[in-house]
Design a protein around this motif. Structure first.
Motif, PDB file in Angstrom:
ATOM      1  N   ASN A 257       0.828  -1.211   0.000  1.00 24.61           N
ATOM      2  CA  ASN A 257       0.000   0.000   0.000  1.00 24.61           C
ATOM      3  C   ASN A 257       0.856   1.252   0.000  1.00 24.61           C
ATOM      4  O   ASN A 257       0.642   2.189  -0.758  1.00 24.61           O
ATOM      5  CB  ASN A 257      -0.875   0.042   1.256  1.00 24.61           C
ATOM      6  CG  ASN A 257      -2.057  -0.873   1.154  1.00 24.61           C
ATOM      7  OD1 ASN A 257      -2.338  -1.391   0.076  1.00 24.61           O
ATOM      8  ND2 ASN A 257      -2.729  -1.095   2.249  1.00 24.61           N
ATOM      9  N   GLU A 258       1.830   1.240   0.879  1.00 27.26           N
ATOM     10  CA  GLU A 258       2.677   2.420   1.013  1.00 27.26           C
ATOM     11  C   GLU A 258       3.489   2.645  -0.252  1.00 27.26           C
ATOM     12  O   GLU A 258       3.623   3.765  -0.721  1.00 27.26           O
ATOM     13  CB  GLU A 258       3.617   2.239   2.204  1.00 27.26           C
ATOM     14  CG  GLU A 258       2.915   2.220   3.522  1.00 27.26           C
ATOM     15  CD  GLU A 258       3.882   2.026   4.659  1.00 27.26           C
ATOM     16  OE1 GLU A 258       4.432   0.929   4.757  1.00 27.26           O
ATOM     17  OE2 GLU A 258       4.080   2.960   5.422  1.00 27.26           O
ATOM     18  N   PHE A 259       4.016   1.562  -0.779  1.00 22.06           N
ATOM     19  CA  PHE A 259       4.822   1.646  -1.997  1.00 22.06           C
ATOM     20  C   PHE A 259       4.025   2.297  -3.124  1.00 22.06           C
ATOM     21  O   PHE A 259       4.482   3.236  -3.768  1.00 22.06           O
ATOM     22  CB  PHE A 259       5.294   0.237  -2.376  1.00 22.06           C
ATOM     23  CG  PHE A 259       5.851   0.117  -3.766  1.00 22.06           C
ATOM     24  CD1 PHE A 259       7.045   0.737  -4.094  1.00 22.06           C
ATOM     25  CD2 PHE A 259       5.179  -0.600  -4.739  1.00 22.06           C
ATOM     26  CE1 PHE A 259       7.564   0.636  -5.366  1.00 22.06           C
ATOM     27  CE2 PHE A 259       5.694  -0.709  -6.018  1.00 22.06           C
ATOM     28  CZ  PHE A 259       6.883  -0.084  -6.336  1.00 22.06           C
ATOM     29  N   LEU A 260       2.800   1.810  -3.326  1.00 21.12           N
ATOM     30  CA  LEU A 260       2.000   2.330  -4.425  1.00 21.12           C
ATOM     31  C   LEU A 260       1.608   3.781  -4.198  1.00 21.12           C
ATOM     32  O   LEU A 260       1.568   4.583  -5.127  1.00 21.12           O
ATOM     33  CB  LEU A 260       0.751   1.459  -4.625  1.00 21.12           C
ATOM     34  CG  LEU A 260       1.053   0.028  -5.098  1.00 21.12           C
ATOM     35  CD1 LEU A 260      -0.211  -0.801  -5.143  1.00 21.12           C
ATOM     36  CD2 LEU A 260       1.712   0.038  -6.470  1.00 21.12           C
ATOM     37  N   LEU A 261       1.336   4.119  -2.935  1.00 23.28           N
ATOM     38  CA  LEU A 261       0.934   5.503  -2.647  1.00 23.28           C
ATOM     39  C   LEU A 261       2.097   6.468  -2.800  1.00 23.28           C
ATOM     40  O   LEU A 261       1.931   7.578  -3.298  1.00 23.28           O
ATOM     41  CB  LEU A 261       0.365   5.593  -1.234  1.00 23.28           C
ATOM     42  CG  LEU A 261      -1.074   5.113  -1.133  1.00 23.28           C
ATOM     43  CD1 LEU A 261      -1.505   5.068   0.308  1.00 23.28           C
ATOM     44  CD2 LEU A 261      -1.995   6.028  -1.918  1.00 23.28           C
TER      45      LEU A 261
ATOM     46  N   ARG B  78       4.503   6.081  -4.812  1.00 25.76           N
ATOM     47  CA  ARG B  78       4.646   6.223  -6.266  1.00 25.76           C
ATOM     48  C   ARG B  78       3.623   7.214  -6.792  1.00 25.76           C
ATOM     49  O   ARG B  78       3.922   8.053  -7.630  1.00 25.76           O
ATOM     50  CB  ARG B  78       4.426   4.878  -6.976  1.00 25.76           C
ATOM     51  CG  ARG B  78       5.456   3.833  -6.724  1.00 25.76           C
ATOM     52  CD  ARG B  78       6.621   3.920  -7.624  1.00 25.76           C
ATOM     53  NE  ARG B  78       6.272   4.006  -9.026  1.00 25.76           N
ATOM     54  CZ  ARG B  78       7.141   3.899 -10.015  1.00 25.76           C
ATOM     55  NH1 ARG B  78       8.402   3.668  -9.735  1.00 25.76           N
ATOM     56  NH2 ARG B  78       6.779   4.014 -11.262  1.00 25.76           N
ATOM     57  N   GLU B  79       2.404   7.087  -6.286  1.00 26.15           N
ATOM     58  CA  GLU B  79       1.365   7.967  -6.803  1.00 26.15           C
ATOM     59  C   GLU B  79       1.600   9.418  -6.396  1.00 26.15           C
ATOM     60  O   GLU B  79       1.218  10.343  -7.101  1.00 26.15           O
ATOM     61  CB  GLU B  79      -0.014   7.502  -6.324  1.00 26.15           C
ATOM     62  CG  GLU B  79      -1.123   8.106  -7.166  1.00 26.15           C
ATOM     63  CD  GLU B  79      -2.477   7.590  -6.768  1.00 26.15           C
ATOM     64  OE1 GLU B  79      -2.687   6.371  -6.858  1.00 26.15           O
ATOM     65  OE2 GLU B  79      -3.323   8.413  -6.377  1.00 26.15           O
TER      66      GLU B  79
ATOM     67  N   GLY C 116       8.677   6.805   5.915  1.00 28.93           N
ATOM     68  CA  GLY C 116       8.404   5.629   6.742  1.00 28.93           C
ATOM     69  C   GLY C 116       9.529   5.297   7.707  1.00 28.93           C
ATOM     70  O   GLY C 116       9.810   4.137   7.952  1.00 28.93           O
TER      71      GLY C 116
ATOM     72  N   LEU D 296       6.114   9.435   8.972  1.00 30.79           N
ATOM     73  CA  LEU D 296       4.741   9.184   8.566  1.00 30.79           C
ATOM     74  C   LEU D 296       4.687   7.931   7.705  1.00 30.79           C
ATOM     75  O   LEU D 296       5.595   7.645   6.946  1.00 30.79           O
ATOM     76  CB  LEU D 296       4.214  10.363   7.753  1.00 30.79           C
ATOM     77  CG  LEU D 296       4.199  11.699   8.475  1.00 30.79           C
ATOM     78  CD1 LEU D 296       3.843  12.806   7.511  1.00 30.79           C
ATOM     79  CD2 LEU D 296       3.214  11.666   9.619  1.00 30.79           C
ATOM     80  N   SER D 297       3.592   7.193   7.814  1.00 26.63           N
ATOM     81  CA  SER D 297       3.414   6.028   6.971  1.00 26.63           C
ATOM     82  C   SER D 297       3.194   6.511   5.538  1.00 26.63           C
ATOM     83  O   SER D 297       2.935   7.685   5.289  1.00 26.63           O
ATOM     84  CB  SER D 297       2.198   5.247   7.440  1.00 26.63           C
ATOM     85  OG  SER D 297       1.036   5.992   7.197  1.00 26.63           O
TER      86      SER D 297
ATOM     87  N   GLN E  48       0.717   6.128   3.737  1.00 23.77           N
ATOM     88  CA  GLN E  48      -0.633   6.687   3.621  1.00 23.77           C
ATOM     89  C   GLN E  48      -0.651   8.149   4.047  1.00 23.77           C
ATOM     90  O   GLN E  48      -1.192   9.012   3.359  1.00 23.77           O
ATOM     91  CB  GLN E  48      -1.616   5.887   4.502  1.00 23.77           C
ATOM     92  CG  GLN E  48      -1.963   4.525   3.968  1.00 23.77           C
ATOM     93  CD  GLN E  48      -0.951   3.457   4.387  1.00 23.77           C
ATOM     94  OE1 GLN E  48       0.199   3.761   4.661  1.00 23.77           O
ATOM     95  NE2 GLN E  48      -1.378   2.217   4.413  1.00 23.77           N
ATOM     96  N   ASP E  49      -0.069   8.416   5.212  1.00 20.28           N
ATOM     97  CA  ASP E  49      -0.058   9.785   5.726  1.00 20.28           C
ATOM     98  C   ASP E  49       0.788  10.695   4.840  1.00 20.28           C
ATOM     99  O   ASP E  49       0.457  11.854   4.624  1.00 20.28           O
ATOM    100  CB  ASP E  49       0.484   9.814   7.162  1.00 20.28           C
ATOM    101  CG  ASP E  49      -0.548   9.353   8.166  1.00 20.28           C
ATOM    102  OD1 ASP E  49      -1.727   9.267   7.778  1.00 20.28           O
ATOM    103  OD2 ASP E  49      -0.186   9.068   9.310  1.00 20.28           O
TER     104      ASP E  49
ATOM    105  N   TRP F  78       1.272  10.452   1.666  1.00 19.68           N
ATOM    106  CA  TRP F  78       0.503  10.751   0.461  1.00 19.68           C
ATOM    107  C   TRP F  78      -0.514  11.855   0.734  1.00 19.68           C
ATOM    108  O   TRP F  78      -0.653  12.816  -0.014  1.00 19.68           O
ATOM    109  CB  TRP F  78      -0.192   9.467  -0.004  1.00 19.68           C
ATOM    110  CG  TRP F  78      -0.999   9.598  -1.237  1.00 19.68           C
ATOM    111  CD1 TRP F  78      -0.518   9.566  -2.515  1.00 19.68           C
ATOM    112  CD2 TRP F  78      -2.412   9.760  -1.333  1.00 19.68           C
ATOM    113  NE1 TRP F  78      -1.555   9.691  -3.397  1.00 19.68           N
ATOM    114  CE2 TRP F  78      -2.728   9.818  -2.703  1.00 19.68           C
ATOM    115  CE3 TRP F  78      -3.445   9.858  -0.408  1.00 19.68           C
ATOM    116  CZ2 TRP F  78      -4.031   9.969  -3.165  1.00 19.68           C
ATOM    117  CZ3 TRP F  78      -4.736  10.008  -0.867  1.00 19.68           C
ATOM    118  CH2 TRP F  78      -5.011  10.067  -2.225  1.00 19.68           C
TER     119      TRP F  78
ATOM    120  N   GLN G  12      -0.697  15.523  -0.990  1.00 20.09           N
ATOM    121  CA  GLN G  12      -1.936  15.910  -1.670  1.00 20.09           C
ATOM    122  C   GLN G  12      -2.449  17.246  -1.160  1.00 20.09           C
ATOM    123  O   GLN G  12      -2.967  18.049  -1.913  1.00 20.09           O
ATOM    124  CB  GLN G  12      -3.034  14.857  -1.417  1.00 20.09           C
ATOM    125  CG  GLN G  12      -2.781  13.529  -2.064  1.00 20.09           C
ATOM    126  CD  GLN G  12      -2.927  13.584  -3.561  1.00 20.09           C
ATOM    127  OE1 GLN G  12      -3.943  14.048  -4.053  1.00 20.09           O
ATOM    128  NE2 GLN G  12      -1.923  13.145  -4.279  1.00 20.09           N
TER     129      GLN G  12
ATOM    130  N   ILE H 102      -8.231  19.183   0.620  1.00 18.06           N
ATOM    131  CA  ILE H 102      -8.273  17.811   0.141  1.00 18.06           C
ATOM    132  C   ILE H 102      -9.721  17.495  -0.167  1.00 18.06           C
ATOM    133  O   ILE H 102     -10.628  18.200   0.270  1.00 18.06           O
ATOM    134  CB  ILE H 102      -7.694  16.805   1.163  1.00 18.06           C
ATOM    135  CG1 ILE H 102      -8.427  16.895   2.490  1.00 18.06           C
ATOM    136  CG2 ILE H 102      -6.213  17.014   1.345  1.00 18.06           C
ATOM    137  CD1 ILE H 102      -8.038  15.785   3.433  1.00 18.06           C
TER     138      ILE H 102
END
Lengths: 276, 291
Positions: free
Chosen positions: A38-42, A44-45, A107, A155-156, A158-159, A161, A165, A265
């Motif tokens: 999840n973290e990897f993809l986020l 990247r995004e 992370g 931050l993880s 997710q955070d 990202w 944003q 957001i």
């Protein structure tokens, strides 16, 4: 999840095609990442590319200091040890990331583990994933922090990202620590209050002071980085091996700076989770 | 499933993996302040230390087991294995034999008639696998990187330990750092054999440290300095490769859970006194980033 995709079959076929075309590569060309999927993809995004797992560690002998039995006081030797060892670990991790020419580290986990080497020996360890941005930040400048070093953030993914944003960028992890000896109560103070519900002002005061010291030190670090604020602050008490009245108060967070003037957001959507 | 039982041959009294290469009969530097720091080598398995044979056995076991897993997967017409878990356990009947076991689920790609000669293997579970695939990444191979390092316990590191002052024990820091770096490098080397673009780790790789009697010591008055410090770590992960996913890629749907603070109860690692296990929960719950 792929089931919901109309092109699930194409996707699988493309993946298999890629596997057939695999060639032995250069070990240096493979990035390592400590992030979950999840973290990897986020990450990247968010526009960042992981380039390698980085770590720094320091095995540290924490000296001895005993607080006066009946006095509230900071144990400066211990405070210094806890700060210096963490700082060494973080600096080494940053150096590894800088060698990879990273823009930042996400992370980050900062841990203290007692080691089998001796009574007062512990390993202070910082692990994170170095990332490089695809594009410079909007509004110019660079992703690295005001000291020219890669930014760090605990931050993880997710955070991280969400932060990007919303138009903020991490500057660096900031921390403050204070090892405090809380005075024992004197007999003359204990006796009159036996069996009563009362506040013990001495203890309250000690805990206040210790936390304030830790927080103030963290804030000073953030000010040095010219941060707008600190997010994700954790204020923890750790009683390592020092007995009941000596406690470390440790505060850590990620200092951030704004990337643009407006921070909005998307409106949150309500989701009812169906799992327990 | 694939399994293999291997015996770890012992070379000499101990497992023979902790030759510290400390120069024998050198003048041990007296532990007085101001003396130059003697250079004590840190030897790691990846750089040809005696422990390399042990690490090599583990690596051979991994390859054998993965071969069997792959053969089984191909036999049922699969394209790969997901949620593969590696376990290593000594055999109850004979403690010097270790069983290496990989258990996973074989999956087949719909819409592809290509027969792979080597299926992919990965530690990722169904969720992770699906998300990766949808984002244009495919797992390649399950990897295990291991390293054992040895450093002689010289008087220098010891004298530091006994003082009441704060100080870093740099020798031990070096040892742990070298072992971690070596394990990472092993992973990258193994990963490059089949290729790929990146590597996702399964767990953080706890380092185990302990002390053994130095095999190079010749006895003497100073008993404390006849020890070696050993450190061992194992990293598990999977290589991944990027492919051109059929467009359009889905954007991440933003969901802000209204649960506990941050939406992920107990989600952030404690800044100190943490354990390696703690971190696994990150990204497991509160999938703000689910595709």
């Amino acid at each position: 999840m792929t089931k919901a995709e109309p092109d699930g079959n194409d996707l699988a076929a493309a993946a298999i095609r890629r596997l057939t075309g695999l060639k032995p590569g250069n070990p240096r060309a493979i990035f390592t990442s400590d992030l979950s999927v999840n973290e990897f993809l986020l990450v990247r995004e968010a526009g960042f590319r992981p380039i390698g797992m980085v770590l720094g560690s320091s095995i540290y002998h924490v000296g001895l200091q005993v607080g006066r039995w009946s006095r509230n006081q900071e144990l400066t030797t211990l405070s210094q040890a806890m700060y210096h060892a963490r700082d060494l670990a973080m600096t080494r991790m940053e150096a590894e990331a800088a060698a990879l020419r990273a823009d930042g580290i996400v992370g980050v986990r900062l841990t203290v583990e007692p080691r089998a080497f001796g009574e007062d020996v512990a390993e202070f360890l910082a692990i994170g994933t170095a990332v490089k941005a695809g594009t410079p930040p909007p509004g110019g400048g660079q992703w690295r922090n005001s000291k020219g070093r890669p930014f760090t953030s605990d931050l993880s993914g997710q955070d991280f990202w969400t932060l990007i944003q919303a138009g903020y960028a991490p500057l660096g992890m900031v921390m403050g620590t204070c090892v405090y000896h809380i005075a024992h109560q004197k007999m003359s103070a204990v006796l009159p209050s036996l069996g009563k519900n009362i506040e013990i002002a001495q203890f309250t005061q000690a805990l206040y002071d210790a936390r304030e010291l830790a927080m103030a030190r963290m804030q000073a670090e953030a000010a040095e980085l010219h941060a707008e604020g600190i997010v994700g602050v954790q204020l923890n008490a750790h009683n390592h091996r020092w007995g009941g009245h000596t406690t470390e108060f440790f505060s850590i967070g990620t200092a951030i700076r704004p990337l643009r003037a407006d921070h909005h957001i998307q409106r949150p959507t309500m989701v009812l989770s169906l799992d327990g | 499933m694939g399994t293999a039982v291997l015996r770890l041959g012992r070379a000499g009294r101990y497992w023979g993996y902790h030759d510290c290469r400390f120069p024998r009969r050198t003048q041990r530097t007296p532990a007085s302040p101001g003396t130059a720091v003697p250079t004590v080598p840190v030897v790691v398995s990846g750089a040809g230390a005696a422990s390399a044979t042990v690490v090599e056995v583990f690596d051979r076991a991994r390859r054998i087991v993965l071969e069997r897993v792959s053969a089984e997967c191909l036999a049922v017409g699969g394209h790969g294995v997901v949620a593969a878990a590696v376990t290593t356990a000594p055999l109850a009947a004979q403690p010097d034999c270790l069983e290496f076991k990989v258990i996973g689920t074989a999956v087949r790609a719909r819409g592809s008639r290509v027969r792979l000669t080597t299926p992919f293997t990965s530690h990722l579970d169904g969720h992770g696998f699906a998300k990766l695939l949808a984002a244009g990444w495919v797992p390649v191979e399950l990897l295990v990187g291991m390293s054992i390092g040895v450093r002689h316990d010289d008087s220098f590191s010891r004298s530091r330990k006994l003082s009441s002052r704060n100080s870093e024990i740099s020798g031990l820091s070096d040892l742990v750092r070298a072992v971690r770096a070596d394990a990472r490098r092993q992973l990258q080397l193994h990963g490059a054999e089949r290729g790929g673009n990146g590597l996702i780790l399964a767990d953080g790789g706890a380092v185990r440290v302990w002390k053994e009697i130095c095999t190079r010591s010749t006895g003497g008055d100073d008993e404390l300095s006849f020890h070696d410090h050993l450190a061992e770590t194992t990293l598990t992960g999977s290589t991944i490769a990027q492919f051109d996913a059929p467009p359009p890629k889905k954007r991440t749907l933003q969901v802000l859970p209204l649960g506990a603070r941050g939406g992920e109860p107990h989600s952030r690692p404690a800044a100190a006194a943490g354990s390696d296990g703690q971190r696994r929960r990150r990204g497991v719950q509160g999938d703000r980033g689910a595709t």
